[in-house]
Design an enzyme around this catalytic site. Structure first.
Site, PDB file in Angstrom:
ATOM      1  N   HIS A 295      -2.864 -12.880 -12.100  1.00 51.29           N
ATOM      2  CA  HIS A 295      -4.150 -12.813 -11.385  1.00 51.29           C
ATOM      3  C   HIS A 295      -5.227 -13.294 -12.343  1.00 51.29           C
ATOM      4  O   HIS A 295      -5.617 -12.579 -13.259  1.00 51.29           O
ATOM      5  CB  HIS A 295      -4.426 -11.372 -10.940  1.00 51.29           C
ATOM      6  CG  HIS A 295      -5.729 -11.205 -10.218  1.00 51.29           C
ATOM      7  ND1 HIS A 295      -5.816 -10.650  -8.964  1.00 51.29           N
ATOM      8  CD2 HIS A 295      -7.006 -11.533 -10.553  1.00 51.29           C
ATOM      9  CE1 HIS A 295      -7.095 -10.642  -8.570  1.00 51.29           C
ATOM     10  NE2 HIS A 295      -7.830 -11.164  -9.529  1.00 51.29           N
TER      11      HIS A 295
ATOM     12  N   ASP B  10      -1.079 -13.250   0.149  1.00 49.08           N
ATOM     13  CA  ASP B  10      -1.941 -12.239  -0.480  1.00 49.08           C
ATOM     14  C   ASP B  10      -2.369 -11.203   0.566  1.00 49.08           C
ATOM     15  O   ASP B  10      -3.517 -10.737   0.569  1.00 49.08           O
ATOM     16  CB  ASP B  10      -3.164 -12.855  -1.172  1.00 49.08           C
ATOM     17  CG  ASP B  10      -3.844 -11.873  -2.134  1.00 49.08           C
ATOM     18  OD1 ASP B  10      -3.323 -10.748  -2.312  1.00 49.08           O
ATOM     19  OD2 ASP B  10      -4.892 -12.227  -2.701  1.00 49.08           O
TER      20      ASP B  10
ATOM     21  N   ARG C 271       0.788  -1.265   0.000  1.00 47.35           N
ATOM     22  CA  ARG C 271       0.000   0.000   0.000  1.00 47.35           C
ATOM     23  C   ARG C 271       0.803   1.289   0.000  1.00 47.35           C
ATOM     24  O   ARG C 271       0.221   2.368   0.053  1.00 47.35           O
ATOM     25  CB  ARG C 271      -0.945   0.047   1.219  1.00 47.35           C
ATOM     26  CG  ARG C 271      -1.790  -1.162   1.447  1.00 47.35           C
ATOM     27  CD  ARG C 271      -2.618  -1.510   0.244  1.00 47.35           C
ATOM     28  NE  ARG C 271      -3.625  -2.531   0.537  1.00 47.35           N
ATOM     29  CZ  ARG C 271      -4.150  -3.305  -0.374  1.00 47.35           C
ATOM     30  NH1 ARG C 271      -3.787  -3.210  -1.638  1.00 47.35           N
ATOM     31  NH2 ARG C 271      -5.052  -4.197  -0.063  1.00 47.35           N
TER      32      ARG C 271
ATOM     33  N   HIS D 227      -2.856 -16.992  -6.187  1.00 49.97           N
ATOM     34  CA  HIS D 227      -4.016 -17.355  -5.345  1.00 49.97           C
ATOM     35  C   HIS D 227      -5.028 -18.305  -6.009  1.00 49.97           C
ATOM     36  O   HIS D 227      -6.175 -17.939  -6.264  1.00 49.97           O
ATOM     37  CB  HIS D 227      -4.736 -16.114  -4.838  1.00 49.97           C
ATOM     38  CG  HIS D 227      -4.877 -14.964  -5.794  1.00 49.97           C
ATOM     39  ND1 HIS D 227      -5.330 -15.098  -7.080  1.00 49.97           N
ATOM     40  CD2 HIS D 227      -4.616 -13.639  -5.644  1.00 49.97           C
ATOM     41  CE1 HIS D 227      -5.357 -13.922  -7.668  1.00 49.97           C
ATOM     42  NE2 HIS D 227      -4.909 -13.018  -6.820  1.00 49.97           N
TER      43      HIS D 227
HETATM   44  O1  DOR Z   1      -8.604  -9.630  -2.334  1.00 45.83           O
HETATM   45  C1  DOR Z   1      -7.699  -9.102  -2.948  1.00 45.83           C
HETATM   46  N1  DOR Z   1      -7.172  -7.931  -2.560  1.00 45.83           N
HETATM   47  N2  DOR Z   1      -7.217  -9.705  -4.054  1.00 45.83           N
HETATM   48  C2  DOR Z   1      -6.343  -9.094  -4.882  1.00 45.83           C
HETATM   49  O2  DOR Z   1      -5.963  -9.679  -5.854  1.00 45.83           O
HETATM   50  C3  DOR Z   1      -5.886  -7.709  -4.595  1.00 45.83           C
HETATM   51  C4  DOR Z   1      -5.980  -7.421  -3.165  1.00 45.83           C
HETATM   52  C5  DOR Z   1      -5.822  -5.956  -2.835  1.00 45.83           C
HETATM   53  O3  DOR Z   1      -4.905  -5.338  -3.345  1.00 45.83           O
HETATM   54  O4  DOR Z   1      -6.584  -5.447  -2.004  1.00 45.83           O
END
Ligand code: DOR
Length: 430
Positions: free
Chosen positions: A179, A305, A64, A232
């Site tokens: 993905h 993840d 993030r 995933h």
């Molecule tokens: O649930 C998810 N959140 N899957 C993803 O592929 C991206 C991730 C996110 O960046 O929040």
């Protein structure tokens, strides 16, 4: 300063070291292993009763930072990783700005190195801005240190573009972490298409949305002999397709995450948005296939993840809340609880999927305990029980469907490059 770890019992990938040993760590390396090692002047950590293994490697983390530091900062994410037993992270490119230029990738690497909490390996984006319209400077990103490329978070829908990407990555020998969800089929739906979506009377994400893209990406990569890693994996059909591809000798690897082998779509009914994740939690039959895939080696890697989100975002409705689970601090315990303590898998096999296997896919010479290797290791108690309390997380993301569950297995200390990056208070370094 040198660190002497005494009386730890070695598990997981290791070379030339086994049983209960002392390990001497100097200058960021493991320099000696054996019984009754002497190291005058070194700090000493008595690890009697604990297991030691190579530091965990998460090849799928969302940090993030930059851009969404209300969800997680680089520092909180790396500290959470250390607490969870991770000494290396590959962090996905879906930050703001997206990690889609060599300059941005270098800057992130430098910030990670300055923190000194984990070995940070930023993943380079496949397409500019993750918009799926134009390829990035893949060669430049690799030169800047990218060990893998991914648009994770969003599927790459343009087949022509992905085909071109594989044509180029084959030459680089760098995997694309894919993905796999057909965006047209999953839209922004919140749950799996199945019994739960029917109970809730909402549209769901069908399993075939994942399976179609897995098959497409395997075929595209195979055309050039390029390596592809499927992120995933969550459905029975996807695992079956990967199994077949491996039988044909194709360069395909894949990962799953703890939530796919521990939980089913039913969690949505009790935990709501905390169980909302992409791809979605699936059916018991899918969960069984994930377990079988882990056992028979079709699934190479257990990744987190880790996808931290802010509390007010997850407080939105099921339709509006973002997808994702904060996973760094529960991954090892969940793997031990649901795979090891159930008798499903051996400790060595589980640890290999969290160390040596991701290291191999990323081309890292890490993930194995040996004299001469980097001093990245963790100490853990496989039997200690604890109840998941997100308020105790180091991660700013408290979004977990494991909240309140009792897990068995606890990280006691993490060491990266010979430095203790995290330890429980009970662990004393003298
Ligand atoms: O649930 C998810 N959140 N899957 C993803 O592929 C991206 C991730 C996110 O960046 O929040």
């Amino acid at each position: 300063m040198a660190l002497l770890i005494q009386n730890a019992t070695v598990v997981g990938p290791a070379e030339g070291i086994s049983g209960q040993v002392d390990l001497l760590l100097e200058h960021g390396m493991i320099t000696a292993a054996g019984e009754g090692l002497q190291a005058p002047g070194a700090m000493v950590l008595d690890a009697r009763g604990l297991l030691v293994c190579a530091g965990l490697i998460d090849m799928h983390t969302h940090l993030r930072d930059p851009g969404q530091t209300h969800k997680e900062t680089l520092e909180t994410g790396c500290r959470a990783a250390a607490k969870g037993g991770f000494t290396s992270l590959a962090c996905m490119a879906n930050t703001d700005p997206v990690t889609d230029t060599p300059e941005l990738l270098r800057a992130l690497r430098a910030r990670g190195a300055a923190l000194g909490l984990v070995n940070l390996y930023p993943v380079g984006a496949v397409t500019r801005g993750l918009k799926g319209q134009e390829l990035t400077d893949l060669e430049g990103l690799m030169e800047a240190g990218a060990l893998a490329f991914s648009d994770d978070g969003v599927p790459i829908m343009r087949t022509d573009l992905l085909r071109e990407a594989f044509r180029r990555t084959e030459k680089l020998g760098v995997p694309i972490l894919s993905h796999c969800e057909d965006a047209e089929l999953v839209r922004n739906y919140a749950v799996n298409e199945g019994p739960v979506s029917r109970v809730l009377e909402i549209p769901g994400r069908p399993a075939i949305a994942e399976e179609l893209m897995v098959q497409r990406d395997i075929m595209l990569a195979a055309e050039f002999g390029a390596p592809v890693h499927i992120c995933h994996v969550s459905t029975k059909g996807a695992i079956e397709r990967i199994r077949q591809a491996k039988e044909q000798g194709l360069l395909v690897t894949c990962e799953t995450c703890p939530h796919y082998f521990a939980l089913t779509e039913q969690e949505i009914l009790t935990r709501g948005t905390m169980a909302k994740v992409n791809p979605p939690l699936r059916t018991p039959e899918d969960l069984g296939a994930v377990l079988e895939g882990l056992r028979d080696g079709t699934i190479d890697v257990i990744a987190t993840d880790h996808a931290p989100h802010a509390a007010d975002e997850k407080a939105l409705s099921l339709a509006e809340a973002p997808s994702g689970i904060s996973g760094l601090e529960t991954a090892l315990a969940a793997a031990l609880t649901y795979l090891y303590h159930t008798g499903m898998m051996s400790l060595d096999d589980i640890l290999s999927k969290m160390t040596a296997e991701p290291a191999f896919i990323l081309g890292l010479s890490r993930g194995c305990l040996a004299v001469g290797e980097a001093a990245d290791l963790i100490l853990f108690d496989p039997d200690e029980e604890w109840t998941v309390d997100p308020e105790q997380f180091v991660s700013m993301g408290h979004n977990t469907p494991f909240a309140g569950l009792t897990l068995k297995g606890r990280v006691k200390a993490s060491v990266m490059g010979g430095n203790v990056t995290w330890k429980e208070e009970s662990i004393r370094v003298l």
